[in-house]
Design an enzyme around this catalytic site. Structure first.
Site, PDB file in Angstrom:
ATOM      1  N   ASP A 106     -26.497   6.299  74.376  1.00 35.71           N
ATOM      2  CA  ASP A 106     -27.384   5.201  74.765  1.00 35.71           C
ATOM      3  C   ASP A 106     -27.155   4.075  73.752  1.00 35.71           C
ATOM      4  O   ASP A 106     -26.543   4.276  72.696  1.00 35.71           O
ATOM      5  CB  ASP A 106     -28.830   5.702  74.736  1.00 35.71           C
ATOM      6  CG  ASP A 106     -29.835   4.607  75.040  1.00 35.71           C
ATOM      7  OD1 ASP A 106     -29.541   3.763  75.906  1.00 35.71           O
ATOM      8  OD2 ASP A 106     -30.913   4.597  74.411  1.00 35.71           O
ATOM      9  N   ASP A 108     -29.732   0.837  72.954  1.00 32.37           N
ATOM     10  CA  ASP A 108     -30.947   0.436  72.229  1.00 32.37           C
ATOM     11  C   ASP A 108     -31.693   1.642  71.688  1.00 32.37           C
ATOM     12  O   ASP A 108     -31.992   2.590  72.417  1.00 32.37           O
ATOM     13  CB  ASP A 108     -31.873  -0.350  73.164  1.00 32.37           C
ATOM     14  CG  ASP A 108     -31.287  -1.693  73.566  1.00 32.37           C
ATOM     15  OD1 ASP A 108     -31.445  -2.652  72.798  1.00 32.37           O
ATOM     16  OD2 ASP A 108     -30.662  -1.769  74.635  1.00 32.37           O
ATOM     17  N   ASP A 299     -32.629   7.820  73.135  1.00 38.08           N
ATOM     18  CA  ASP A 299     -33.990   7.791  72.581  1.00 38.08           C
ATOM     19  C   ASP A 299     -35.068   7.527  73.622  1.00 38.08           C
ATOM     20  O   ASP A 299     -36.259   7.607  73.327  1.00 38.08           O
ATOM     21  CB  ASP A 299     -34.087   6.687  71.520  1.00 38.08           C
ATOM     22  CG  ASP A 299     -34.137   5.301  72.154  1.00 38.08           C
ATOM     23  OD1 ASP A 299     -33.236   4.990  72.964  1.00 38.08           O
ATOM     24  OD2 ASP A 299     -35.079   4.542  71.870  1.00 38.08           O
TER      25      ASP A 299
END
Length: 361
Positions: A106, A108, A299
């Site tokens: 991922d 961000d 996240d």
């Protein structure tokens, strides 16, 4: 976005290119019914919006009397269920023996820190170097909710696979940096092209509808629209949610989901980061191979779709990046992007050492 930019789904399918046989997209792309979407209840959404805020959770813990919290016990129990990928690194590399590691990352909150301004979510030079080195040894994909061109511009690395808009805009390199084989045709896949005019329309409507909410930020991610409320006072969250919902009711083919301090409007097709992971494994020729270990690091709630795919496959594992206990299908955890960098660096060092040892023998 103009009409000239909109490519029909059939045209994309006709021009899609793969280094391996093309996956049957039509058999994969399904649609969510309105029944599955259900009614949005403000109270539950507000609780969910608060839960998506690590700073809110941290403040709540700090304000709670010690006798009313079992924070340490909860944290310890959670870490036992989802141990640090750094502390378990030796176990991880032992499990990878004889297998091909494929990395999914991922952006961000994983490769870059979470910041107030989405346009300022820059990854560090050290992180970029770590990702570049990982991609030299393992097939590597960046899977983000951002629009494809934006995440490519943030990462600034060729030789990687990129999946923007939560996997609805996938592009691969003509030649991956981890292989010395001849150049292959790049991957190109966009399963939600029919929604482009609709996404553009709701983006403009949301810009107008939310302009009265201080701090709200609407971002067009091509195949989805993000409404960021990171800079909105918590007292205004309920009003912002109502604004978004009032616009969304005119678009029954779009649905509302949520990430970390962001509301996201997406097409009702059953396509997410988990589907993107499966698609990339298939297009790489790894879908049915047992000697493959996919590793997905993320996240956000949207990364849970990928974690669940790996858990259900019984192959590979997910790593959740979080400082706070969360319900997750990930196997391991890391606390922040700096630990992600450390994990990637160790992975490269291990690979180089093992290759050197094999060469010397």
């Amino acid at each position: 976005m103009t009409k000239q930019n909109v490519m029909p789904a059939e045209a994309v399918a006709a021009t899609s290119m793969f280094p391996y046989p093309t996956p049957r997209a039509g058999s994969r792309v399904k649609y969510l019914s309105q029944i599955e979407l259900g009614d949005c209840v403000i109270k539950s959404w507000m609780e969910s919006m608060k839960a998506s805020s690590p700073t809110h959770a941290k403040a709540a813990v700090a304000l709670a009397p010690p006798e009313e919290t079992d924070v340490d016990d909860e944290q310890s129990e959670w870490v036992m269920r989802h141990p640090s990928a750094l502390s378990m690194f030796e176990q991880i590399v032992r499990d990878s023996k004889g297998k091909r590691i494929v990395m999914f990352l991922d952006y961000d909150g994983t490769l870059s820190p979470i910041v107030d301004d989405p346009d300022s979510a820059f990854m560090s030079t050290a992180m970029r170097e770590a990702v570049k080195n990982v991609a030299m040894y393992f097939p590597t994909a960046i899977v983000s909710g951002r629009r494809l061109d934006k995440v490519i511009n943030f990462v600034k690395l060729s030789g990687l696979y990129y999946a923007g808009s939560h996997g609805m805009d996938i592009k691969g390199p003509a030649k991956a940096s981890h292989t010395k084989s001849r150049a292959t045709k790049p991957v190109l896949f966009q399963p939600a092209c029919e929604f482009l005019p609709m996404i553009d329309a709701i983006y403009r409507a949301l810009l107008e509808r939310t302009k009265s909410t201080a701090g709200a930020r609407v971002e067009n991610n091509k195949f989805c629209v993000s409404v960021h409320f990171r800079c909105v006072d918590e007292k205004g969250w309920s009003a912002l949610f109502e604004q978004v919902r009032s616009v969304l009711k005119d678009y029954p083919k779009l649905r509302l989901t949520q990430g970390r301090k962001v509301l996201e409007i997406r097409p009702t097709i059953k396509w997410d980061k988990g589907k993107a992971l499966e698609f990339l494994l298939e297009s790489l020729g790894y879908a049915d191979r047992k000697n493959v270990m996919p590793v997905y690091i993320g996240d956000d709630r949207t990364d849970e779709d990928a974690f669940k795919v790996l858990k259900d496959r019984g192959q590979g594992f997910g790593i959740l990046v979080s400082k706070f206990p969360k319900e997750t299908d990930a196997t391991y955890s890391l606390q922040e992007p700096s630990e992600v960098k450390d994990f990637l660096v160790r992975l490269v060092e291990w690979k180089r050492t093992s290759m050197k040892a094999r060469f010397c023998n």
